[in-house]
Design an enzyme around this catalytic site. Sequence first.
Site, short mmCIF file in Angstrom:
data_model
loop_
_atom_site.label_atom_id
_atom_site.label_comp_id
_atom_site.label_asym_id
_atom_site.label_seq_id
_atom_site.Cartn_x
_atom_site.Cartn_y
_atom_site.Cartn_z
N HIS A 26 0.82 -1.21 0.00
CA HIS A 26 0.00 0.00 0.00
C HIS A 26 0.86 1.26 0.00
O HIS A 26 0.36 2.35 -0.27
CB HIS A 26 -0.90 -0.02 1.24
N ASN A 75 -6.80 7.02 4.11
CA ASN A 75 -8.21 7.37 3.86
C ASN A 75 -8.48 8.87 3.91
O ASN A 75 -9.55 9.32 3.54
CB ASN A 75 -9.12 6.66 4.87
N ASP A 100 -0.86 2.44 -5.40
CA ASP A 100 -0.92 1.00 -5.67
C ASP A 100 -2.29 0.61 -6.22
O ASP A 100 -3.30 1.24 -5.90
CB ASP A 100 -0.67 0.24 -4.36
N ASN A 121 -9.12 3.89 -1.41
CA ASN A 121 -9.60 4.88 -0.44
C ASN A 121 -8.82 6.19 -0.49
O ASN A 121 -9.38 7.27 -0.27
CB ASN A 121 -9.57 4.31 0.97
#
Length: 204
Positions: A26, A75, A100, A121
Amino acid sequence: MSDELVIPQLIVGLGNPGTKYAQTRHNVGFDVLDNLAKRWQISFSDRKQFQGIYGEGFGSNNAKIRLLKPQTFMNLSGQSVRSTIDWFKLSPESVLVVYDDLDLPLGKIRLRLSGSAGGHNGMKSIISHLGTQNFPRVRIGIGKSSGEKDTISHVLGKFSAVETPIVNEVIYLVNDSIEMSLKQGVEKAMSLYNSKSVPVPESE
């Protein structure tokens, strides 16, 4: 689309702050920016007003370039991007976001001038805070999790010993594509780099 070249002025790499998340799938956006900063000899510092780690210098086109790694957690990435573009009075179109992508296989990258968040997100947050999907981005394939692994543990897991050298090559490929974007525009980089990939060895 206008005929004007889209030349990024702010490059944003997405990830989560803290050592716990370092080198996870991530966080590949952070890894790309770290590599770019080395390449362009730009140093990062913590900038509270941007809620991020920020650096500026000169990119491959010898024009001023800004690098941002939001520290808001994924987020809420849009808060950091919004603060930064407001501070420098930049347009959303001049922001290139690197992140990613589960839907792309490992070894592949995709540049686009606009598009939806695709379930990511960090991108959802940026689209929401910028009020538009019209900003360029580079998606980096991390592949889907294998059956027994759930998506979250895959995304927040580290690359395997086999994957790591592939990812390192992909990061170089991404950064070459970003350098091309700065010199000749994102569309030119799309035409050259969207067809390129780093070969992945067949699994046993």
